[in-house]
Scaffold this active site. Structure first.
Site, PDB file in Angstrom:
ATOM      1  N   HIS A 228       0.846  -1.182   0.000  1.00  0.00           N
ATOM      2  CA  HIS A 228       0.000   0.000   0.000  1.00  0.00           C
ATOM      3  C   HIS A 228       0.894   1.249   0.000  1.00  0.00           C
ATOM      4  O   HIS A 228       2.115   1.146   0.143  1.00  0.00           O
ATOM      5  CB  HIS A 228      -0.932   0.009   1.226  1.00  0.00           C
ATOM      6  CG  HIS A 228      -0.217  -0.057   2.528  1.00  0.00           C
ATOM      7  ND1 HIS A 228      -0.183  -1.180   3.308  1.00  0.00           N
ATOM      8  CD2 HIS A 228       0.532   0.872   3.174  1.00  0.00           C
ATOM      9  CE1 HIS A 228       0.534  -0.943   4.387  1.00  0.00           C
ATOM     10  NE2 HIS A 228       0.985   0.281   4.329  1.00  0.00           N
TER      11      HIS A 228
HETATM   12  C1  T46 Z   1       2.830   1.048   6.898  1.00  0.00           C
HETATM   13  C2  T46 Z   1       3.616  -0.200   7.086  1.00  0.00           C
HETATM   14  C3  T46 Z   1       5.086   0.034   7.171  1.00  0.00           C
HETATM   15  C4  T46 Z   1      -4.409  -0.055  13.305  1.00  0.00           C
HETATM   16  O1  T46 Z   1      -5.542  -0.286  13.756  1.00  0.00           O
HETATM   17  N1  T46 Z   1      -3.674   0.992  13.794  1.00  0.00           N
HETATM   18  C5  T46 Z   1      -2.460   1.274  13.321  1.00  0.00           C
HETATM   19  O2  T46 Z   1      -1.833   2.238  13.801  1.00  0.00           O
HETATM   20  C6  T46 Z   1      -1.918   0.474  12.266  1.00  0.00           C
HETATM   21  C7  T46 Z   1      -0.554   0.786  11.674  1.00  0.00           C
HETATM   22  C8  T46 Z   1      -2.655  -0.561  11.786  1.00  0.00           C
HETATM   23  N2  T46 Z   1      -3.874  -0.821  12.300  1.00  0.00           N
HETATM   24  C9  T46 Z   1      -4.605  -1.983  11.819  1.00  0.00           C
HETATM   25  C10 T46 Z   1      -5.017  -1.917  10.371  1.00  0.00           C
HETATM   26  C11 T46 Z   1      -5.087  -3.376   9.985  1.00  0.00           C
HETATM   27  O3  T46 Z   1      -6.354  -3.904  10.371  1.00  0.00           O
HETATM   28  O4  T46 Z   1      -3.726  -3.124  11.904  1.00  0.00           O
HETATM   29  C12 T46 Z   1      -4.022  -4.025  10.855  1.00  0.00           C
HETATM   30  C13 T46 Z   1      -2.764  -4.380  10.082  1.00  0.00           C
HETATM   31  O5  T46 Z   1      -2.349  -3.237   9.333  1.00  0.00           O
HETATM   32  P1  T46 Z   1      -1.703  -3.353   7.867  1.00  0.00           P
HETATM   33  O6  T46 Z   1      -2.267  -4.486   7.155  1.00  0.00           O
HETATM   34  O7  T46 Z   1      -1.833  -2.001   7.243  1.00  0.00           O
HETATM   35  O8  T46 Z   1      -0.177  -3.654   8.222  1.00  0.00           O
HETATM   36  P2  T46 Z   1       1.058  -3.569   7.263  1.00  0.00           P
HETATM   37  O9  T46 Z   1       2.162  -4.224   7.956  1.00  0.00           O
HETATM   38  O10 T46 Z   1       0.755  -4.023   5.896  1.00  0.00           O
HETATM   39  O11 T46 Z   1       1.360  -1.965   7.158  1.00  0.00           O
HETATM   40  C14 T46 Z   1       1.790  -1.234   8.289  1.00  0.00           C
HETATM   41  C15 T46 Z   1       1.055   0.101   8.395  1.00  0.00           C
HETATM   42  O12 T46 Z   1      -0.346  -0.107   8.367  1.00  0.00           O
HETATM   43  C16 T46 Z   1       1.410   1.046   7.264  1.00  0.00           C
HETATM   44  O13 T46 Z   1       0.992   2.350   7.602  1.00  0.00           O
HETATM   45  O14 T46 Z   1       3.332   1.995   6.307  1.00  0.00           O
HETATM   46  O15 T46 Z   1       3.191  -0.979   8.206  1.00  0.00           O
END
Ligand code: T46
Length: 314
Positions: A228
């Site tokens: 993303h």
């Molecule tokens: C990024 C990369 C480096 C929350 O509820 N609060 C938060 O502060 C974050 C970061 C995530 N979430 C929830 C959203 C999703 O339901 O945690 C779940 C996993 O998030 P995501 O699939 O976006 O995780 P990554 O590892 O793909 O991405 C993360 C960050 O979301 C993103 O901002 O830049 O790490």
């Protein structure tokens, strides 16, 4: 920076480090009685030696900054010993790392060697930390007998090895940017035999206020996350433990960097597509972010991202 053959004009600057006890105390020869004539002899001998290659690391003005060497080159056994010495002026500026990477590339690609070994005095904590930081393997038991024999089984030495095909070119420490995102050197204070402390300050070391910190842990090796971009969010990503590959893409390029050092971070401050690959189990990715979690700031569809930044060439 480049590597080139040693030439006579390098002798005064080579002699400069040869007569600097701060530098020679970490090396393996006794330099206390060396004279400039010894530097000249070393340079001239280097021209015709068959089982030894000594090259100068020079800056853009062709000024000598240090010597990198492959010694005891054994074509049959596919191995050699590596050695390096740099001037005090060259320290902390990337010359040693550049010289090492280029010489290892020579060893594997040009001389077709399989293994390059080198030794470090146990007391040389700075060098040991440098090699460990760059992911080189320290040897416990697999040290070839002839190396030990050659160096009289000295107990104050640690041995390192680079193997052909190793991913030793972790350029995180010498690059400035990855996909137009700044590589940040996080201030790190070493404590003798008690680890390191790293820190950064909002508005001083990164140009945004930190409203949120999150970290990603317990990810199995080989798993990818991310996929993303963010519209407005600014973040500093760093890996205080383990090894994580960060793949970043903007409208112009797709580049990667391996985060494996607590003192290296990447500041993503513009819409950048990101993927994170866990190269090592138990690695931790920490992120300092400029804003609270806002689902509407995410672009999770690659085609949509491409449209958003105005067309990306992959
Ligand atoms: C990024 C990369 C480096 C929350 O509820 N609060 C938060 O502060 C974050 C970061 C995530 N979430 C929830 C959203 C999703 O339901 O945690 C779940 C996993 O998030 P995501 O699939 O976006 O995780 P990554 O590892 O793909 O991405 C993360 C960050 O979301 C993103 O901002 O830049 O790490």
């Amino acid at each position: 920076m480049q590597l080139r053959n040693l030439i006579d004009k390098d002798a005064p600057l080579m002699y400069e480090w040869m007569s600097n006890p701060q530098i020679t105390k970490t090396l393996h020869l006794d330099y206390s009685n060396k004279k400039i004539e010894d530097a000249i002899k070393f340079i001239r001998d280097s021209e015709w030696l068959v089982d030894e290659k000594n090259l100068a690391i020079v800056n853009d003005e062709d000024e000598y900054m240090g010597t990198v060497s492959l010694r005891h080159i054994d074509q049959g056994g596919g191995m050699a010993e590596f050695a390096i010495a740099v001037r005090e002026d060259a320290m902390g500026k990337g010359y040693a790392w550049f010289g090492m990477v280029e010489m290892l590339k020579n060893a594997f690609d040009r001389y077709n060697l399989e293994k390059v070994y080198w030794r470090v005095k146990k007391e040389n904590i700075r060098a040991i930390r440098f090699f460990v930081k760059h992911g080189f393997n320290m040897l416990d038991e697999d040290i070839p007998e002839d190396l030990l024999y050659r160096h009289n089984n000295e107990e104050d030495l640690l041995w390192f090895v680079a193997l052909k095909g190793d991913d030793f070119k972790n350029e995180a420490l010498t690059r400035g940017e990855v996909a137009a995102c700044k590589i940040v050197r996080i201030k790190t204070i070493p404590t003798i035999e008690a680890g390191e402390l790293s820190f950064f300050e909002a508005n001083h070391d990164i140009d945004f206020e930190v409203k949120r910190i999150y970290y990603i842990s317990k990810v199995p090796e080989g798993v990818r996350r991310g996929f993303h971009a963010h519209k407005d969010l600014k973040q500093l990503l760093f890996c205080p433990y383990g090894k994580i590959q960060l793949i970043l893409e903007n409208e112009n390029c797709r580049e990667e960097i391996t985060l494996s050092d607590p003192s290296i971070g990447v500041a993503i401050d513009k819409p950048t597509w990101r993927e994170m690959l866990w190269l090592q189990k138990d690695s931790v990715l920490c992120v300092a972010a400029s804003d609270y979690y806002k689902v509407e700031d995410y672009i999770r569809d690659y085609d949509e991202y491409k449209k958003y930044v105005g067309g990306i060439s992959k």
